[in-house]
Design a protein around this motif. Sequence first.
Motif, PDB file in Angstrom:
ATOM      1  N   MET A 136     -23.844  -7.194  69.625  1.00  0.00           N
ATOM      2  CA  MET A 136     -23.968  -6.147  70.630  1.00  0.00           C
ATOM      3  C   MET A 136     -22.672  -6.007  71.414  1.00  0.00           C
ATOM      4  N   PRO A 137     -22.284  -4.787  71.735  1.00  0.00           N
ATOM      5  CA  PRO A 137     -21.126  -4.609  72.609  1.00  0.00           C
ATOM      6  C   PRO A 137     -21.419  -5.180  74.001  1.00  0.00           C
ATOM      7  N   ARG A 138     -20.380  -5.590  74.697  1.00  0.00           N
ATOM      8  CA  ARG A 138     -20.506  -6.122  76.057  1.00  0.00           C
ATOM      9  C   ARG A 138     -19.744  -5.198  76.998  1.00  0.00           C
ATOM     10  N   VAL A 139     -20.391  -4.775  78.078  1.00  0.00           N
ATOM     11  CA  VAL A 139     -19.767  -3.921  79.087  1.00  0.00           C
ATOM     12  C   VAL A 139     -19.418  -4.786  80.287  1.00  0.00           C
ATOM     13  N   THR A 140     -18.158  -4.727  80.715  1.00  0.00           N
ATOM     14  CA  THR A 140     -17.705  -5.476  81.885  1.00  0.00           C
ATOM     15  C   THR A 140     -16.929  -4.540  82.816  1.00  0.00           C
ATOM     16  N   PHE A 141     -16.856  -4.921  84.081  1.00  0.00           N
ATOM     17  CA  PHE A 141     -16.202  -4.113  85.106  1.00  0.00           C
ATOM     18  C   PHE A 141     -15.248  -4.977  85.918  1.00  0.00           C
ATOM     19  N   THR A 142     -14.225  -4.329  86.493  1.00  0.00           N
ATOM     20  CA  THR A 142     -13.296  -5.054  87.355  1.00  0.00           C
ATOM     21  C   THR A 142     -13.956  -5.395  88.684  1.00  0.00           C
ATOM     22  N   GLN A 143     -13.357  -6.335  89.377  1.00  0.00           N
ATOM     23  CA  GLN A 143     -13.852  -6.709  90.704  1.00  0.00           C
ATOM     24  C   GLN A 143     -13.721  -5.559  91.688  1.00  0.00           C
ATOM     25  N   HIS A 144     -12.759  -4.677  91.477  1.00  0.00           N
ATOM     26  CA  HIS A 144     -12.592  -3.531  92.383  1.00  0.00           C
ATOM     27  C   HIS A 144     -13.845  -2.660  92.399  1.00  0.00           C
ATOM     28  N   ILE A 145     -14.443  -2.441  91.243  1.00  0.00           N
ATOM     29  CA  ILE A 145     -15.673  -1.662  91.179  1.00  0.00           C
ATOM     30  C   ILE A 145     -16.834  -2.479  91.730  1.00  0.00           C
ATOM     31  N   ALA A 146     -16.851  -3.765  91.421  1.00  0.00           N
ATOM     32  CA  ALA A 146     -17.939  -4.639  91.879  1.00  0.00           C
ATOM     33  C   ALA A 146     -17.990  -4.755  93.407  1.00  0.00           C
ATOM     34  N   ARG A 147     -16.888  -4.478  94.075  1.00  0.00           N
ATOM     35  CA  ARG A 147     -16.903  -4.494  95.552  1.00  0.00           C
ATOM     36  C   ARG A 147     -17.775  -3.384  96.113  1.00  0.00           C
ATOM     37  N   HIS A 148     -17.941  -2.314  95.350  1.00  0.00           N
ATOM     38  CA  HIS A 148     -18.685  -1.146  95.822  1.00  0.00           C
ATOM     39  C   HIS A 148     -20.126  -1.108  95.336  1.00  0.00           C
ATOM     40  N   VAL A 149     -20.361  -1.671  94.171  1.00  0.00           N
ATOM     41  CA  VAL A 149     -21.699  -1.622  93.576  1.00  0.00           C
ATOM     42  C   VAL A 149     -21.851  -2.830  92.642  1.00  0.00           C
ATOM     43  N   PRO A 150     -23.002  -3.493  92.686  1.00  0.00           N
ATOM     44  CA  PRO A 150     -23.208  -4.603  91.747  1.00  0.00           C
ATOM     45  C   PRO A 150     -23.156  -4.098  90.303  1.00  0.00           C
ATOM     46  N   CYS A 151     -22.324  -4.734  89.495  1.00  0.00           N
ATOM     47  CA  CYS A 151     -22.175  -4.306  88.104  1.00  0.00           C
ATOM     48  C   CYS A 151     -21.925  -5.524  87.219  1.00  0.00           C
ATOM     49  N   PRO A 152     -22.951  -6.322  87.006  1.00  0.00           N
ATOM     50  CA  PRO A 152     -22.778  -7.521  86.176  1.00  0.00           C
ATOM     51  C   PRO A 152     -22.454  -7.159  84.738  1.00  0.00           C
ATOM     52  N   ALA A 153     -21.687  -8.021  84.090  1.00  0.00           N
ATOM     53  CA  ALA A 153     -21.423  -7.838  82.661  1.00  0.00           C
ATOM     54  C   ALA A 153     -22.759  -7.890  81.935  1.00  0.00           C
ATOM     55  N   ARG A 154     -22.870  -7.076  80.886  1.00  0.00           N
ATOM     56  CA  ARG A 154     -24.149  -6.983  80.180  1.00  0.00           C
ATOM     57  C   ARG A 154     -23.901  -6.632  78.717  1.00  0.00           C
ATOM     58  N   ASP A 155     -24.655  -7.286  77.825  1.00  0.00           N
ATOM     59  CA  ASP A 155     -24.659  -6.913  76.414  1.00  0.00           C
ATOM     60  C   ASP A 155     -25.612  -5.740  76.256  1.00  0.00           C
ATOM     61  N   VAL A 156     -25.172  -4.716  75.503  1.00  0.00           N
ATOM     62  CA  VAL A 156     -25.946  -3.479  75.383  1.00  0.00           C
ATOM     63  C   VAL A 156     -25.975  -3.013  73.928  1.00  0.00           C
ATOM     64  N   GLU A 157     -26.896  -2.134  73.631  1.00  0.00           N
ATOM     65  CA  GLU A 157     -26.943  -1.454  72.336  1.00  0.00           C
ATOM     66  C   GLU A 157     -26.010  -0.253  72.394  1.00  0.00           C
ATOM     67  N   GLY A 158     -25.469   0.130  71.248  1.00  0.00           N
ATOM     68  CA  GLY A 158     -24.666   1.341  71.186  1.00  0.00           C
ATOM     69  C   GLY A 158     -23.581   1.250  70.137  1.00  0.00           C
ATOM     70  N   ARG A 159     -23.290   2.392  69.528  1.00  0.00           N
ATOM     71  CA  ARG A 159     -22.227   2.462  68.519  1.00  0.00           C
ATOM     72  C   ARG A 159     -21.021   3.252  69.009  1.00  0.00           C
ATOM     73  N   THR A 160     -21.174   3.891  70.175  1.00  0.00           N
ATOM     74  CA  THR A 160     -20.051   4.586  70.812  1.00  0.00           C
ATOM     75  C   THR A 160     -20.000   4.152  72.268  1.00  0.00           C
ATOM     76  N   VAL A 161     -18.891   4.472  72.926  1.00  0.00           N
ATOM     77  CA  VAL A 161     -18.776   4.160  74.345  1.00  0.00           C
ATOM     78  C   VAL A 161     -19.901   4.857  75.109  1.00  0.00           C
ATOM     79  N   ARG A 162     -20.198   6.116  74.787  1.00  0.00           N
ATOM     80  CA  ARG A 162     -21.265   6.860  75.472  1.00  0.00           C
ATOM     81  C   ARG A 162     -22.612   6.148  75.332  1.00  0.00           C
ATOM     82  N   GLU A 163     -22.978   5.774  74.107  1.00  0.00           N
ATOM     83  CA  GLU A 163     -24.260   5.105  73.882  1.00  0.00           C
ATOM     84  C   GLU A 163     -24.331   3.785  74.641  1.00  0.00           C
ATOM     85  N   ALA A 164     -23.243   3.017  74.597  1.00  0.00           N
ATOM     86  CA  ALA A 164     -23.229   1.726  75.274  1.00  0.00           C
ATOM     87  C   ALA A 164     -23.341   1.905  76.792  1.00  0.00           C
ATOM     88  N   LEU A 165     -22.580   2.851  77.350  1.00  0.00           N
ATOM     89  CA  LEU A 165     -22.651   3.074  78.795  1.00  0.00           C
ATOM     90  C   LEU A 165     -24.006   3.642  79.209  1.00  0.00           C
TER      91      LEU A 165
END
Length: 89
Positions: free
Chosen positions: A1-30
Motif C-alpha cells: 500500500m502507498p503511504r501518505v506523509t506530511f511535513t511538520q509545517h502542515i501538522a502544526r495546523h491540522v493533525p495529519c498522521p502518516a497513513r497507509d492507503v489504497e490507491g494507484r494514483t496520487v488522487r486515489e491515495a489522497l
Amino acid sequence: MPRVTFTQHIARHVPCPARDVEGRTVREALDTYFAAEPAVRGYVLDEQGVVRKHVVIFVDGNQATDRSSLGDAVGEGSVIYVMQALSGG
C-alpha cells in the motif's frame, strides 16, 4: 500500500498522521486518506480539488507533475510526501 506523509509545517495546523492507503494514483491515495482525515483536505487541495499553490507533492522522491487531476501513478510501496512549498524572494 502507498503511504501518505506530511511535513511538520502542515501538522502544526491540522493533525495529519502518516497513513497507509489504497490507491494507484496520487488522487486515489489522497482521496482514501481524506476519507479518514477530512480536515486535512482543505490544507492540501482547493475548492476545485486542485493542489493549492503553496503545496508540493512528491512520489518516491520525485515531484508529482499532475497538479490538477493528480494522475501520477503510485506503487504498492510508494511514499507520497506532502509539503508546503516555499515562495518569495
